[in-house]
Every structure is written in C-alpha cells, then in structure tokens.
Design a protein around this motif. Structure first.
Motif, PDB file in Angstrom:
ATOM      1  N   ILE A 196      63.272  93.230  56.739  1.00 16.32           N
ATOM      2  CA  ILE A 196      62.194  92.411  56.179  1.00 16.32           C
ATOM      3  C   ILE A 196      60.903  93.225  56.089  1.00 16.32           C
ATOM      4  CG2 ILE A 196      60.657  90.456  56.682  1.00 16.32           C
ATOM      5  CD1 ILE A 196      63.173  89.027  57.830  1.00 16.32           C
ATOM      6  N   HIS A 197      60.582  93.947  57.144  1.00 17.19           N
ATOM      7  CA  HIS A 197      59.358  94.761  57.140  1.00 17.19           C
ATOM      8  C   HIS A 197      59.429  95.868  56.086  1.00 17.19           C
ATOM      9  CE1 HIS A 197      58.292  92.602  60.808  1.00 17.19           C
ATOM     10  NE2 HIS A 197      57.077  93.104  60.667  1.00 17.19           N
ATOM     11  N   GLU A 198      60.578  96.503  55.942  1.00 16.14           N
ATOM     12  CA  GLU A 198      60.718  97.540  54.904  1.00 16.14           C
ATOM     13  C   GLU A 198      60.517  96.944  53.516  1.00 16.14           C
ATOM     14  OE1 GLU A 198      63.622 100.949  56.762  1.00 16.14           O
ATOM     15  OE2 GLU A 198      64.598  99.126  56.014  1.00 16.14           O
ATOM     16  N   LYS A 199      61.087  95.771  53.262  1.00 19.38           N
ATOM     17  CA  LYS A 199      60.935  95.125  51.954  1.00 19.38           C
ATOM     18  C   LYS A 199      59.485  94.741  51.677  1.00 19.38           C
ATOM     19  CE  LYS A 199      65.628  93.355  51.405  1.00 19.38           C
ATOM     20  NZ  LYS A 199      66.479  92.145  51.294  1.00 19.38           N
ATOM     21  N   ALA A 200      58.704  94.543  52.745  1.00 20.80           N
ATOM     22  CA  ALA A 200      57.286  94.192  52.591  1.00 20.80           C
ATOM     23  C   ALA A 200      56.390  95.436  52.556  1.00 20.80           C
ATOM     24  CB  ALA A 200      56.852  93.261  53.717  1.00 20.80           C
ATOM     25  N   GLY A 201      56.990  96.611  52.483  1.00 20.70           N
ATOM     26  CA  GLY A 201      56.207  97.836  52.331  1.00 20.70           C
ATOM     27  C   GLY A 201      55.919  98.589  53.610  1.00 20.70           C
ATOM     28  N   ARG A 249      52.293  99.644  57.691  1.00 17.14           N
ATOM     29  CA  ARG A 249      51.995  99.401  56.288  1.00 17.14           C
ATOM     30  C   ARG A 249      50.512  99.621  56.068  1.00 17.14           C
ATOM     31  NH1 ARG A 249      49.931  96.196  52.533  1.00 17.14           N
ATOM     32  NH2 ARG A 249      51.118  95.791  50.643  1.00 17.14           N
ATOM     33  N   ARG A 250      50.189 100.490  55.140  1.00 19.55           N
ATOM     34  CA  ARG A 250      48.799 100.759  54.796  1.00 19.55           C
ATOM     35  C   ARG A 250      48.458  99.988  53.535  1.00 19.55           C
ATOM     36  NH1 ARG A 250      44.580 104.392  56.510  1.00 19.55           N
ATOM     37  NH2 ARG A 250      42.880 103.651  55.231  1.00 19.55           N
ATOM     38  N   SER A 251      47.379  99.258  53.547  1.00 17.53           N
ATOM     39  CA  SER A 251      46.952  98.475  52.394  1.00 17.53           C
ATOM     40  C   SER A 251      46.594  99.387  51.232  1.00 17.53           C
ATOM     41  CB  SER A 251      45.723  97.629  52.763  1.00 17.53           C
ATOM     42  OG  SER A 251      45.230  96.970  51.612  1.00 17.53           O
ATOM     43  N   LEU A 252      46.938  98.933  50.048  1.00 24.17           N
ATOM     44  CA  LEU A 252      46.533  99.631  48.825  1.00 24.17           C
ATOM     45  C   LEU A 252      45.243  99.053  48.271  1.00 24.17           C
ATOM     46  CD1 LEU A 252      50.035  99.916  47.118  1.00 24.17           C
ATOM     47  CD2 LEU A 252      48.816 101.647  48.476  1.00 24.17           C
ATOM     48  N   ILE A 253      44.698  98.047  48.980  1.00 20.67           N
ATOM     49  CA  ILE A 253      43.482  97.353  48.544  1.00 20.67           C
ATOM     50  C   ILE A 253      42.325  97.604  49.504  1.00 20.67           C
ATOM     51  CG2 ILE A 253      42.476  95.073  48.095  1.00 20.67           C
ATOM     52  CD1 ILE A 253      45.353  94.121  47.435  1.00 20.67           C
ATOM     53  N   VAL A 254      42.564  97.427  50.787  1.00 19.78           N
ATOM     54  CA  VAL A 254      41.513  97.516  51.799  1.00 19.78           C
ATOM     55  C   VAL A 254      41.473  98.921  52.374  1.00 19.78           C
ATOM     56  CG1 VAL A 254      40.662  96.584  53.990  1.00 19.78           C
ATOM     57  CG2 VAL A 254      41.857  95.088  52.367  1.00 19.78           C
ATOM     58  N   GLY A 255      40.262  99.451  52.561  1.00 19.26           N
ATOM     59  CA  GLY A 255      40.097 100.754  53.217  1.00 19.26           C
ATOM     60  C   GLY A 255      40.386 101.928  52.311  1.00 19.26           C
ATOM     61  N   MET A 256      40.277 101.734  51.029  1.00 18.54           N
ATOM     62  CA  MET A 256      40.581 102.829  50.090  1.00 18.54           C
ATOM     63  C   MET A 256      39.335 103.628  49.697  1.00 18.54           C
ATOM     64  SD  MET A 256      43.774 102.627  50.044  1.00 18.54           S
ATOM     65  CE  MET A 256      44.068 103.942  48.873  1.00 18.54           C
ATOM     66  N   ASP A 257      38.176 103.244  50.216  1.00 18.55           N
ATOM     67  CA  ASP A 257      36.954 103.966  49.841  1.00 18.55           C
ATOM     68  C   ASP A 257      36.717 105.149  50.739  1.00 18.55           C
ATOM     69  OD1 ASP A 257      36.630 102.238  51.974  1.00 18.55           O
ATOM     70  OD2 ASP A 257      34.618 101.627  51.430  1.00 18.55           O
TER      71      ASP A 257
END
Length: 163
Positions: free
Chosen positions: A125-130, A155-163
C-alpha cells in the motif's frame, strides 16, 4: 465508503481497530491501547482521518511528528489501520492517499513509515502511494520477547518543500 476527518467520538472504534493490529502481531510494537488523552497528544491534529461505511468507522490513519525540533516540523510518520473484516478491499490505499493529501495541506514535505517486513500488505500500500524503501532497522525492538526488524519507507512531497 467515505473518508472524513477524525472526531473524538470515533476513538472507541479507532481503539478497537488498533487492538486488532496489536493482536495480529505485525502492526506495532505497542502492546496496550493508549488513552484518548495520550493518543490525542501523540498524533498531529492536522492529519487524522477515518473511513466509514454505513456510518461505522472501518479504518483510520494519522500522522505523528517525528521530532519536536523545528527543523523536522514538516516530517511526519504514518499510522494506518484497517478493520480485519475490511482488509483487501482497496480501503488502505485510498485512505493513505487521502492522508498524503492532508499532510501536504498541513505543510508536511516528508512522510515516513516504519513497517514490520512481515506486513507485506502495508508495504505494498505504501509503495503504491509513492513511498520508497530506504533501509531496514535490524533488531530495532523486542515484541513478545522476540527481536523485530523494521522496514523504513519514505515519501517526499512533490508539492511542499520544493523551494
């Protein structure tokens, strides 16, 4: 099936589902259910969800902060539990994806999971969620007198913390 925010009234069912996880032996090092006060203090209020069917809680998920140091305030650890009678129906992945979304809305940039290697369903389940595997902590702790390893996932967010 409905995913919604957790309320304190849900806690008796959350406890019952968690007790199933304790009894299964592959979900947690904990051996006793926490009181409402202890659970409320330990989990992040911004990311607590339940799944209901016919108004009954059948699964729950939440985050807990991995540290109280400010540098880690965007790093959370997942908890995800599904009533035994509802496992294998896709509920876990939907709930985990909703938890990821809630975590990003709350400003989390990294989610971690510590899963017993024997808990294959949770790993999948965790792998399927990235989430990705990044190591195993060997003999991390004892449960019922036996040393247990823990699979680390992140899992690293692709939205938050990208700056």
């Amino acid at each position: 099936m409905k995913i919604r925010a957790f309320t304190s009234a849900d806690y008796p069912r959350v406890q019952a589902i968690y007790q199933q996880g304790i009894e299964g032996g592959h979900a947690t090092f904990e051996t006793k259910i926490k009181t409402w006060e202890a659970w409320d203090k330990a989990s992040a209020k911004s990311a607590r969800l339940v799944v209901t069917t016919q108004d009954e809680v059948v699964a729950w998920a939440c985050l807990s902060d991995v540290s109280n140091r400010c540098v880690y305030e965007g790093v959370g650890e997942t908890s995800l539990y599904i009533d035994n009678a509802f496992q294998g129906q896709g509920i876990g992945l939907k709930l985990l994806n909703a938890l990821v979304e809630a975590s990003e809305q709350a400003g989390y940039w990294t989610l971690q999971a510590r899963i017993f290697p024997e808990n294959i369903g949770s790993i999948i389940i965790h792998e399927k969620a990235g989430f990705e595997k990044f190591g195993i902590q060997k003999r991390l702790g004892k449960l019922q007198g036996q040393w247990r390893d823990v699979q680390l996932m992140e899992r690293r967010s692709l939205i938050v913390g990208m700056d």
